[in-house]
Enzyme design. Sequence first.
Site, PDB file in Angstrom:
ATOM      1  N   ALA A  30     -10.306   1.867  -7.111  1.00 37.47           N
ATOM      2  CA  ALA A  30      -9.570   2.632  -6.841  1.00 37.47           C
ATOM      3  C   ALA A  30      -8.555   3.213  -7.902  1.00 37.47           C
ATOM      4  O   ALA A  30      -8.395   2.653  -9.013  1.00 37.47           O
ATOM      5  CB  ALA A  30      -8.686   2.225  -5.675  1.00 37.47           C
ATOM      6  N   VAL A  32      -4.128   3.742  -8.551  1.00 42.38           N
ATOM      7  CA  VAL A  32      -3.069   3.660  -7.935  1.00 42.38           C
ATOM      8  C   VAL A  32      -2.053   4.786  -8.609  1.00 42.38           C
ATOM      9  O   VAL A  32      -1.987   4.718  -9.734  1.00 42.38           O
ATOM     10  CB  VAL A  32      -2.446   2.228  -8.322  1.00 42.38           C
ATOM     11  CG1 VAL A  32      -1.171   1.853  -7.622  1.00 42.38           C
ATOM     12  CG2 VAL A  32      -3.439   1.199  -7.682  1.00 42.38           C
ATOM     13  N   ASP A 141     -10.816 -11.694  -2.796  1.00 43.99           N
ATOM     14  CA  ASP A 141     -10.855 -11.378  -3.950  1.00 43.99           C
ATOM     15  C   ASP A 141      -9.650 -11.826  -4.785  1.00 43.99           C
ATOM     16  O   ASP A 141      -8.824 -11.068  -5.372  1.00 43.99           O
ATOM     17  CB  ASP A 141     -10.916  -9.943  -4.239  1.00 43.99           C
ATOM     18  CG  ASP A 141     -11.264  -9.299  -5.558  1.00 43.99           C
ATOM     19  OD1 ASP A 141     -11.993 -10.119  -6.322  1.00 43.99           O
ATOM     20  OD2 ASP A 141     -11.101  -8.301  -5.755  1.00 43.99           O
TER      21      ASP A 141
END
Length: 665
Positions: A30, A32, A141
């Site tokens: 992703a 941010v 994670d």
Amino acid sequence: MDTTPTDPLVGRLLDGRYRVDSRIARGGMATVYLALDVRLDRTVAIKVMHRTLAEDPSFVRRFIGEAKSVASLSHPNVVQVFDQGADGDNVYLSMEYVPGRTLRDVLRDRGRLPGREALEVMIPVLAALGAAHQSGLIHRDVKPENVLLADDGRVKVVDFGLARAIEATNQTRTGLMIGTIAYMSPEQVTSGAADARSDVYAAGIMLFELLTGRQPYEGETSMAIAYRHVHDTVPLPSALLPGSPQPLDALVAQATARDPESRPADATAMLIAAVETHRMLSRESGPIHSGPIHSGPVPSLPLPATGAHQAPLPAPAPSMPLPAPPPASPTLVQPRVEVLDEPAPAAPAAPAPATRRGPSPKVWFLAALAVVMVIGIGVTGWLFSRTTMATVPNLVTQNVTIAADVARKRGFAVEIGPAEHSEEVAKDIVLRTVPAAGTEVEPGSKLVLFASAGPKRVAVPNVVGQDVNAAREKVSAAGLTVDEVKKQASETVPRGQVMRTSPAVGNKVKEGAKVDLIVSAGLVMPDVMGMQRDAAKSALESVGLVPEFVEQTDAAQPCTVIAQDPQAGAETDKGAMVRMTLSACGNGEWHWPWENNDQNVTDGDGMTVVIPNVVFKDVKAARDELRAAGFKVRVNKALDRNRVLAQRPPGGQQAPPGTEVVLWH
């Protein structure tokens, strides 16, 4: 902060609500962004999933479910999730913005941390993981990149549930394993299974890295590292740092046991062990913390069985910020301070009898009697002079006018406060009073009545003629939310402009309600395949398109469209060129099949019927007329109109009953 100006999202209003100001970071799953929530006027972090993940429906479904679970997890050491949504191809999370840096940045700048300081980072991390485990959430994670150290000293864990959403996809996991294999438990490597003890293993690896400045396993490939997780035992910190305290070795060994059954059951169990280890470390093993370590609500921790007093820890080194204590957080750590045994003080010697002096018993009796009389007189005066208190009546659910009359008759000074919107309570009904019902006040006190203004309704703004982004912004500014953007063909409205809204412009709806935008798709390319040249030309020119014909030799009916570019259904604009390929128009020698002597397709009696000419007639009426004449009918949509634009074979031709006639409308 990454402020790359070419990022297409920077400067956009995402989902009609989030103004994207800059890009903070880009990772393997992703990107941010720093954004402003224009509805609530607050700064947020927006995590936008990479396009390859967002295109996977199974990922999106799992991602939404995980986001809901994380949003319900309220803990001071977990980055809060505010919202989740999608804007076109952009699937995103709106999260709490935590200015600061990651634990990875700290390790990169400082190297290893002293034992006490490493534990003072791990304790809030374990508290966050423990709260998640109690709620049935597994992080999957845990690593320094997912631990944030805020500028104000708070420790926050981020990215709960994202790894699980990734696991549900068909995406290649190579990038994910390279990024996280150093912290994967043996069972994750061998079977992909993960539970709370897998997070404990990763936390143990992270503690090892904080203490030693390096990860326990190194290898040329991720598979080599994975193999060592499965077959090797994580070395003790003291193997790399001789003299490292034995309690730290024990904590790392327990957390990184290859057998999950040998590890702490969850992060809360490891938290208790970490706090006890912190108590056992000498002050020389790291910087000293000036006060209690706060990490939000955790179970009561066992204290060692000793008579030692509890005292606060001294102040930390300024180079490593520690978690700031949240309001009313329990103290997690109190060090033991040994107190040497001291001889008990000698009992005081009994006073020697003294000769009695002072007033006689009679004098004491008279004095006591005088005091009692004074108190009695005072109490009596207070009882007779005391004001009788008034109790606020319960006026909620009454009409505000009637409620005001009731209150005035009971001696209150009534004031009508501003009306407040309510979805449940009808207009002019009392919602609340100040002071509240049942409160005792002095007679004549002011009583404020707050009545309902009824449900709040917002008018759908007029966004007709605007592009989608401008319409989203205007709808959001009105306190509403754009739900779906639906495209619809239009011969008059330019492509991309809003034609109407649903609910319609001006309708009053609830604040926050969803509004659909119906947007022009411009012209949709007609289907003129099989039409004869003149009919196709007429159909295209009627909607403002420019036909261009190319002939080629073909055995099909002469002057008939056998190919078109753009294809039927494509979006286009007025004035666009349409290239069509025609079968050769020939010299008039072509015959319909039933006119060919070699292929007699008349009915058994050799009878033929004249095909009615139905061009420009209503489609339904034309179909009925042809069927009544004995012909089969197939209807093709060209411009989606209610009248016939073309027919094949044309009207006036002789054909056997049962011949198929094709109509375009």
